[in-house]
Design a protein around this motif. Structure first.
Motif, PDB file in Angstrom:
ATOM      1  N   GLY A  34      74.936  29.125 139.142  1.00 38.13           N
ATOM      2  CA  GLY A  34      75.297  28.662 140.305  1.00 38.13           C
ATOM      3  C   GLY A  34      74.515  27.115 140.522  1.00 38.13           C
ATOM      4  N   LYS A  35      73.675  26.714 139.705  1.00 40.63           N
ATOM      5  CA  LYS A  35      73.213  25.470 139.749  1.00 40.63           C
ATOM      6  C   LYS A  35      73.974  24.395 139.148  1.00 40.63           C
ATOM      7  CE  LYS A  35      68.175  25.760 140.683  1.00 40.63           C
ATOM      8  NZ  LYS A  35      66.862  25.325 140.131  1.00 40.63           N
ATOM      9  N   SER A  36      73.985  23.214 139.507  1.00 41.02           N
ATOM     10  CA  SER A  36      74.941  22.482 138.989  1.00 41.02           C
ATOM     11  C   SER A  36      74.159  21.771 137.503  1.00 41.02           C
ATOM     12  CB  SER A  36      75.154  21.368 139.723  1.00 41.02           C
ATOM     13  OG  SER A  36      73.944  20.724 140.190  1.00 41.02           O
ATOM     14  N   LYS A  37      75.072  21.309 136.683  1.00 41.17           N
ATOM     15  CA  LYS A  37      74.538  20.917 135.450  1.00 41.17           C
ATOM     16  C   LYS A  37      73.651  19.501 135.648  1.00 41.17           C
ATOM     17  CE  LYS A  37      76.560  23.344 132.157  1.00 41.17           C
ATOM     18  NZ  LYS A  37      76.420  24.569 132.957  1.00 41.17           N
ATOM     19  N   GLN A  69      57.991  26.963 136.460  1.00 41.25           N
ATOM     20  CA  GLN A  69      59.400  27.354 137.060  1.00 41.25           C
ATOM     21  C   GLN A  69      59.084  27.159 138.677  1.00 41.25           C
ATOM     22  OE1 GLN A  69      59.520  31.379 135.749  1.00 41.25           O
ATOM     23  NE2 GLN A  69      61.206  30.705 134.319  1.00 41.25           N
ATOM     24  N   GLU A  70      58.169  27.584 139.278  1.00 44.80           N
ATOM     25  CA  GLU A  70      58.134  27.108 140.551  1.00 44.80           C
ATOM     26  C   GLU A  70      58.155  25.732 140.812  1.00 44.80           C
ATOM     27  OE1 GLU A  70      57.073  29.681 142.260  1.00 44.80           O
ATOM     28  OE2 GLU A  70      56.866  28.835 144.397  1.00 44.80           O
ATOM     29  N   ARG A  71      57.752  24.967 140.040  1.00 44.00           N
ATOM     30  CA  ARG A  71      57.876  23.475 140.303  1.00 44.00           C
ATOM     31  C   ARG A  71      59.482  22.900 140.402  1.00 44.00           C
ATOM     32  NH1 ARG A  71      53.382  19.185 139.470  1.00 44.00           N
ATOM     33  NH2 ARG A  71      51.585  20.407 140.091  1.00 44.00           N
ATOM     34  N   LEU A  72      59.944  23.642 139.443  1.00 41.86           N
ATOM     35  CA  LEU A  72      61.496  23.089 139.093  1.00 41.86           C
ATOM     36  C   LEU A  72      62.350  23.943 139.858  1.00 41.86           C
ATOM     37  CD1 LEU A  72      60.958  23.316 135.126  1.00 41.86           C
ATOM     38  CD2 LEU A  72      61.185  21.222 136.578  1.00 41.86           C
ATOM     39  N   VAL A  73      61.965  24.741 140.467  1.00 38.17           N
ATOM     40  CA  VAL A  73      63.105  25.796 141.226  1.00 38.17           C
ATOM     41  C   VAL A  73      63.703  24.753 142.403  1.00 38.17           C
ATOM     42  CG1 VAL A  73      61.602  26.697 142.843  1.00 38.17           C
ATOM     43  CG2 VAL A  73      63.349  28.255 141.996  1.00 38.17           C
ATOM     44  N   GLU A  74      63.070  24.127 142.809  1.00 40.08           N
ATOM     45  CA  GLU A  74      63.586  23.146 144.128  1.00 40.08           C
ATOM     46  C   GLU A  74      64.843  22.258 143.742  1.00 40.08           C
ATOM     47  OE1 GLU A  74      59.660  24.141 146.011  1.00 40.08           O
ATOM     48  OE2 GLU A  74      59.608  21.994 145.250  1.00 40.08           O
ATOM     49  N   LEU A  75      64.609  21.889 142.338  1.00 43.53           N
ATOM     50  CA  LEU A  75      65.737  20.691 141.736  1.00 43.53           C
ATOM     51  C   LEU A  75      67.036  21.690 141.952  1.00 43.53           C
ATOM     52  CD1 LEU A  75      63.671  19.543 138.935  1.00 43.53           C
ATOM     53  CD2 LEU A  75      64.204  18.520 141.170  1.00 43.53           C
ATOM     54  N   PRO A  76      68.202  21.195 142.456  1.00 41.61           N
ATOM     55  CA  PRO A  76      69.430  21.749 142.198  1.00 41.61           C
ATOM     56  C   PRO A  76      70.135  21.785 140.950  1.00 41.61           C
ATOM     57  CG  PRO A  76      69.630  19.457 143.070  1.00 41.61           C
ATOM     58  CD  PRO A  76      68.232  19.913 142.770  1.00 41.61           C
ATOM     59  N   TYR A  77      69.322  21.588 139.740  1.00 45.10           N
ATOM     60  CA  TYR A  77      69.907  21.594 138.366  1.00 45.10           C
ATOM     61  C   TYR A  77      68.697  22.062 137.573  1.00 45.10           C
ATOM     62  CZ  TYR A  77      68.164  16.841 139.349  1.00 45.10           C
ATOM     63  OH  TYR A  77      67.453  15.937 139.918  1.00 45.10           O
ATOM     64  N   VAL A  78      69.298  22.611 136.300  1.00 41.67           N
ATOM     65  CA  VAL A  78      68.456  23.374 135.394  1.00 41.67           C
ATOM     66  C   VAL A  78      68.113  22.145 134.415  1.00 41.67           C
ATOM     67  CG1 VAL A  78      68.206  25.110 133.671  1.00 41.67           C
ATOM     68  CG2 VAL A  78      69.386  25.660 135.759  1.00 41.67           C
ATOM     69  N   ALA A  79      67.066  21.839 134.414  1.00 48.04           N
ATOM     70  CA  ALA A  79      66.557  20.820 133.425  1.00 48.04           C
ATOM     71  C   ALA A  79      65.838  21.280 132.144  1.00 48.04           C
ATOM     72  CB  ALA A  79      65.543  19.940 134.167  1.00 48.04           C
ATOM     73  N   PHE A  80      65.289  22.597 132.152  1.00 45.81           N
ATOM     74  CA  PHE A  80      64.694  22.734 131.050  1.00 45.81           C
ATOM     75  C   PHE A  80      65.217  24.384 130.588  1.00 45.81           C
ATOM     76  CE2 PHE A  80      60.763  20.582 130.232  1.00 45.81           C
ATOM     77  CZ  PHE A  80      60.722  19.672 131.179  1.00 45.81           C
ATOM     78  N   GLN A  81      65.185  24.406 129.402  1.00 47.09           N
ATOM     79  CA  GLN A  81      65.901  25.764 128.779  1.00 47.09           C
ATOM     80  C   GLN A  81      64.764  26.630 128.965  1.00 47.09           C
ATOM     81  OE1 GLN A  81      66.585  25.950 124.696  1.00 47.09           O
ATOM     82  NE2 GLN A  81      68.908  26.168 124.756  1.00 47.09           N
ATOM     83  N   PRO A  82      64.906  27.952 129.385  1.00 50.16           N
ATOM     84  CA  PRO A  82      63.732  28.810 129.593  1.00 50.16           C
ATOM     85  C   PRO A  82      62.877  28.903 128.469  1.00 50.16           C
ATOM     86  CG  PRO A  82      65.569  29.820 130.525  1.00 50.16           C
ATOM     87  CD  PRO A  82      66.089  28.541 129.812  1.00 50.16           C
ATOM     88  N   LYS A  83      63.548  29.142 127.042  1.00 50.74           N
ATOM     89  CA  LYS A  83      62.691  29.321 125.920  1.00 50.74           C
ATOM     90  C   LYS A  83      61.595  28.092 125.907  1.00 50.74           C
ATOM     91  CE  LYS A  83      64.603  33.009 123.350  1.00 50.74           C
ATOM     92  NZ  LYS A  83      63.751  33.791 124.117  1.00 50.74           N
ATOM     93  N   ALA A  84      62.282  26.899 126.356  1.00 48.26           N
ATOM     94  CA  ALA A  84      61.119  25.766 125.763  1.00 48.26           C
ATOM     95  C   ALA A  84      60.117  25.892 126.872  1.00 48.26           C
ATOM     96  CB  ALA A  84      62.380  24.619 126.163  1.00 48.26           C
ATOM     97  N   LEU A  85      60.408  26.168 128.131  1.00 48.98           N
ATOM     98  CA  LEU A  85      59.059  26.338 128.765  1.00 48.98           C
ATOM     99  C   LEU A  85      58.364  27.710 128.404  1.00 48.98           C
ATOM    100  CD1 LEU A  85      60.677  26.230 132.538  1.00 48.98           C
ATOM    101  CD2 LEU A  85      59.253  24.449 131.188  1.00 48.98           C
ATOM    102  N   GLU A  86      58.749  28.403 127.757  1.00 45.98           N
ATOM    103  CA  GLU A  86      57.899  29.663 127.357  1.00 45.98           C
ATOM    104  C   GLU A  86      57.116  29.174 126.007  1.00 45.98           C
ATOM    105  OE1 GLU A  86      60.042  33.344 127.263  1.00 45.98           O
ATOM    106  OE2 GLU A  86      58.939  33.651 125.447  1.00 45.98           O
ATOM    107  N   LEU A  87      57.778  28.410 125.257  1.00 43.95           N
ATOM    108  CA  LEU A  87      56.864  27.950 124.260  1.00 43.95           C
ATOM    109  C   LEU A  87      55.905  26.844 124.451  1.00 43.95           C
ATOM    110  CD1 LEU A  87      56.890  27.350 121.039  1.00 43.95           C
ATOM    111  CD2 LEU A  87      58.253  25.510 121.236  1.00 43.95           C
ATOM    112  N   CYS A  88      56.117  26.194 125.468  1.00 45.24           N
ATOM    113  CA  CYS A  88      55.123  25.284 125.682  1.00 45.24           C
ATOM    114  C   CYS A  88      54.016  26.127 126.579  1.00 45.24           C
ATOM    115  CB  CYS A  88      55.523  24.287 126.992  1.00 45.24           C
ATOM    116  SG  CYS A  88      54.372  23.601 128.167  1.00 45.24           S
ATOM    117  N   ALA A  89      54.209  26.991 127.339  1.00 46.74           N
ATOM    118  CA  ALA A  89      53.181  27.752 127.851  1.00 46.74           C
ATOM    119  C   ALA A  89      52.597  28.561 126.883  1.00 46.74           C
ATOM    120  CB  ALA A  89      53.970  28.837 128.889  1.00 46.74           C
ATOM    121  N   ARG A  90      53.192  29.208 125.889  1.00 50.45           N
ATOM    122  CA  ARG A  90      52.336  29.900 124.898  1.00 50.45           C
ATOM    123  C   ARG A  90      51.202  28.962 124.213  1.00 50.45           C
ATOM    124  NH1 ARG A  90      54.372  34.788 122.750  1.00 50.45           N
ATOM    125  NH2 ARG A  90      56.562  34.295 124.001  1.00 50.45           N
TER     126      ARG A  90
END
Lengths: 465, 433
Positions: free
Chosen positions: A82-85, A277-298
């Motif tokens: 549902g989020k725009s590109k 994700q909390e910080r990014l959730v307010e944006l109306p688009y997806v900027a990060f691939q979830p796996k990338a965030l996971e790698l960074c967090a790891r």
């Protein structure tokens, strides 16, 4: 369940209302989740979830993190679609993402710290209700959300005092680093102390270990403010050392005013993912691939668990994407924006390499030849138990290596100059001595790094065998 | 010389060779000119730095960055280029505050300097009597004001490692903490750029300060061979404008091309770069070469570069032996070396004389001089600092009994003697044993 009476929730309500129209997520998701939430709260949840839900999408995200059954996952993917590109070439959009990830942007709620905040708030409330004094000590590594939580706590306590009709709570927030003299802290809290009618006052002392003097007088006196009769001071000290209270304030124990200790542990991988994700959730688009965030967090949680570093790495990955995108526009503006342009794994990998890599290996590889020979001879010299030698001895080793490979060695003055250059760069360590030849040299860099850096060159490889 | 050339200038007939020389020397001393072509590519340090600082200026997000690299690799020069360009692109939006770790590592001093520079930039009066508290409050207020007005403040901290290591702050690193903490607040709009030659400068930071630092580092590595070739061409080619006679320009540039493609020049450059590969040292090398240009012909030659190389790689003690020592002095030096080789930990003039006599007896050399002549030779060597007294104690003793030591290494002595004009062969043989 904590009642987080935050004043900042209202703007988000509006956004939520707007977005649920946009995304068109099935409203039924919201109906399903309340029941599920109650079940989750019965079992001992490692990370208690706040009651106030912001959007159907957020609950779906948390569902992803806590491994809900498939039904929820489907809803989550619907919401993602549902989020725009995201168009990274649009400056405004890029700016919005960067701002969302900047350290200075304080998030509206502090997630993953609900437990600690609750404990601290209960303590403060208890003190205020019973009109007595108390002290609390917050400790934890840098970048774990201590100052942020204390700011929120301050606002919450003030609001709660207003709500309950208690006399107004006076608060003083001091960063002890900014004090010229340690005793200045008392002049800063004095305005609070003199009040008529007397009411509770809250002191938040950030970076409290700067108040430690040799006789610990200031620190003792500060904590003893809470033990004075008729005192209504609630002292919250924030520092990094876990055992500050034990090590530096043994007297307090005898006076029975040992502070309550709340430890802010370093963030785990899941927590970092959630905060990002909390910080990014307010944006109306997806900027990060979830796996990338996971790698960074790891990676960040394995290194230090410092949230600032995670944010810095994400911003760095954003910049890599930006240069990539802008670079391609310069060459051929006709190519349309490819679909699914967002920060992917390879951007994140590059950003992590940039942040965590030490520049030593690159520098050694690009040193001029003679300096490389000096570094190599130093590596050989300090292999055994002897950890430092004089410049003259190192010079002899250097000349041996030069002779064995038919290179004309540099003279002693040149050699000392090169040693000084390497000292400036932090590769060698030169001590002071009157005579140039008697200066003691030791190695600051790991021998493994040197071997790795020089392994491409066969000569050094043989030399370091 | 200068007034003479000015006279010629007024006569309208200046020697083109001198003009060319002045032009090239002026270029070599101007870091902007030198680093501009190195910054042309999009992958260079200039572009990376400009990108980070300009995003802070345009988008108002705070940043901190560290420039690392050996001394003379152009860190401050590239930063100046970036700041200069930004000041042109966004006039009135950029304020520059420079601090140096050698001068301002003490907190009081640093805050005072920041306040003073802020006052100067914004045309306010600065009071030298302001206390530390007043200064820091002023700085915080200014940061807030500039943040509201969307003006970016760029803090440049030269010798960053000295700020981290200041001994009198007892490990507080207060200035760094305050600046980097200001980066974390949303009211300020600033960039902190640290310049350091220590590669582990960020490891010197306290963990609190390091957590607030954004871990961006730009490494300044020595230029590659292609970059050096293009740099040489850029620096040494004369422009084809009307101030030079056209034939001269093409002749000059042709000669430069011939020199740089000569293998001997390439070898020379390689030898030079093997010892010291920073841009700064390369510029010094070219400066010396250009300064020794023959003004009659007005063209550079390979000889200029050779003289420059030898003047930069001097071995003063070797030259002292080669050019200045008499045969007797060489004998004395060889004796001292032999005593050293025999593991005699300390020796004085008397023992050297004994060795000298032993040599004379065993080899029947013709150069045998009396003690007072030898003493004079000894003094001469000491004046040239080829030898010296081993310790500063015992100054009351006569010079002959004080222990001595050599200030020249064995290999240098050997080399010096071999290149000496008339060193007897027996001495070389004696040295080798």
């Amino acid at each position: 369940m904590p009642t987080i009476a935050g004043p900042s929730l209202s703007p988000h309500k509006r956004i939520v209302a707007a977005r649920s129209e946009n995304t068109g997520c099935p409203r039924s998701a919201e109906d399903i989740t309340p029941r599920k939430r109650k079940l989750r709260s019965d079992s001992a949840a490692a990370v208690p979830t706040p009651i106030k839900r912001k959007s159907p999408r957020r609950c779906a995200l948390m569902a992803e993190v806590e491994e809900e059954p498939n039904g929820m996952l489907e809803t989550q993917f619907d919401c993602l679609d549902g989020k725009s590109k995201w168009n990274p070439r649009d400056d405004d959009q890029m700016k919005a993402v960067k701002e969302a990830l900047h350290v200075s942007t304080a998030p509206s709620t502090v997630v993953c710290r609900e437990d600690e905040q609750r404990r601290a708030l209960e303590f403060v409330k208890g003190c205020m209700e019973q009109n007595k004094a108390g002290s609390l000590y917050i400790c934890g590594c840098p970048g774990t959300g201590k100052s942020l939580s204390m700011e929120k706590l301050r606002l919450q306590a003030e609001d709660w005092a207003k709500q309950e009709g208690l006399p107004c709570l006076e608060t003083v927030s001091v960063n002890c680093m900014s004090l010229t003299k340690t005793t200045d802290i008392f002049s800063k809290v004095r305005p609070c102390a003199i009040q008529i009618p007397p009411s509770s006052w809250l002191i938040i002392a950030d970076e409290m270990d700067y108040l430690i003097t040799r006789d610990r007088r200031v620190l003792h006196e500060l904590f003893m403010l809470t033990t004075l009769p008729l005192s209504r001071c609630i002292l919250i000290g924030v520092a990094n050392a876990i055992d500050l209270a034990d090590r530096f304030l043994p007297k307090l124990k005898s006076l029975n005013c040992k502070p309550l200790v709340v430890t802010f542990r370093a963030y785990s991988m899941q927590q970092i993912v959630r905060i990002l994700q909390e910080r990014l959730v307010e944006l109306p688009y997806v900027a990060f691939q979830p796996k990338a965030l996971e790698l960074c967090a790891r990676k960040v949680s394995a290194a230090s668990g410092d949230m600032r570093k995670a944010l810095s790495v994400c911003r760095s990955a954003l910049e890599i994407l930006e240069t990539e995108v802008k670079g391609s526009t310069d060459e051929e503006p006709q190519i349309p924006v490819p679909e699914d342009q967002m920060v992917k794994m390879d951007h994140m990998v590059a950003a992590l390499a940039k942040t965590f890599k030490s520049p030593v290996v690159d520098t050694i590889q690009s040193l001029p030849q003679h300096q490389q020979i000096i570094v190599c001879s130093a590596a050989k010299a300090f292999r055994g138990s002897k950890k430092d030698r004089t410049t003259a001895e190192l010079n002899n080793l250097y000349m041996e290596i030069c002779k064995s490979s038919m290179i004309t060695p540099a003279g002693i003055t040149e050699f000392t100059n090169m040693c000084t250059v390497l000292n400036d760069q932090g590769i060698l360590k030169l001590s002071q001595a009157r005579n140039d030849k008697l200066k003691r040299v030791s190695l600051r860099v790991d021998e493994a790094d040197i071997t790795f850096a020089l392994k491409e060159i066969r000569f050094f490889r043989n030399c370091l065998l | 010389m200068k007034s003479f050339s000015r006279q010629i200038l007024t006569m309208g007939n200046e020697n083109p060779a001198e003009k060319a020389l002045n032009l090239i020397r002026g270029r070599l001393c101007d870091p902007t000119f030198v680093f501009r072509p190195l910054s042309a590519s999009s992958d260079s340090n200039y572009s990376k730095l400009k990108f980070i600082v300009s995003t802070s200026v345009t988008e108002g997000c705070n940043n901190s960055i560290l420039l690392l690299g050996p001394r003379g690799s152009g860190k401050a020069a590239v930063l100046d280029l970036v700041v200069g360009d930004l000041m042109e692109e966004y006039p009135d939006s950029v304020t520059l505050i420079s601090l140096n770790g050698l001068l301002h590592s003490e907190d009081n001093c640093a805050f005072k300097e920041i306040a003073r520079q802020l006052c100067m930039e914004h045309h306010l009066l600065f009071s030298k009597m302001a206390s530390f508290d007043e200064n820091s409050q002023f700085i915080i207020a200014m940061l807030r004001e500039c943040g509201l007005a969307h003006k970016t403040i760029i803090f440049v901290l030269d010798e960053f490692d000295m700020f981290a290591q200041a001994s009198y702050s007892r490990g507080k690193q207060r200035l760094l903490y305050s600046l980097l903490d200001a980066m974390q607040s949303v009211t300020s709009q600033a960039v902190v750029v640290g310049i350091s030659s220590r590669l582990d400068a960020d490891q010197l930071l306290e963990k609190r300060v390091r957590s607030r630092f954004s871990h961006r580092k730009i490494l300044f590595l020595p230029p590659s061979r292609e970059e050096i070739d293009s740099l040489l061409e850029h620096l040494l080619s004369l422009p084809a404008d009307s101030s030079f006679p056209s034939g001269y320009v093409s002749q000059f540039n042709e000669k430069i091309k011939n020199i740089t493609s000569d293998t001997r020049f390439k070898d020379m450059l390689k030898t030079f770069l093997n010892a010291n590969s920073t841009v700064n040292s390369l510029l010094k090398f070219i400066f010396r070469a250009v300064s020794s240009m023959n003004l009659e012909s007005g063209l550079l030659s390979l000889e200029n570069f050779k003289t420059a190389l030898s003047s930069m790689q001097r071995q003063p003690k070797l030259e002292a032996v080669r050019a200045d020592c008499s045969i007797l002095e060489l004998y004395l030096l060889v004796c001292m070396r032999r005593l050293e080789v025999k593991e005699q930990s300390s020796y004085n003039f008397i023992s050297v004389m004994k060795e000298y006599k032993t040599i004379h007896d065993s080899f029947q050399t013709s150069d045998f001089y009396a003690q007072n002549v030898c003493l004079r030779a000894f003094e001469h060597l000491r004046e040239r600092e080829v030898i010296c007294y081993a310790e500063n104690r015992g100054q009351s003793q006569a010079g002959e009994y004080r222990s001595m030591k050599l200030l020249i290494s064995a290999s240098e002595l050997h080399q010096g003697m071999r290149s000496h004009a008339c060193c007897p062969a027996i001495l070389l043989k004696l040295l080798d044993h």
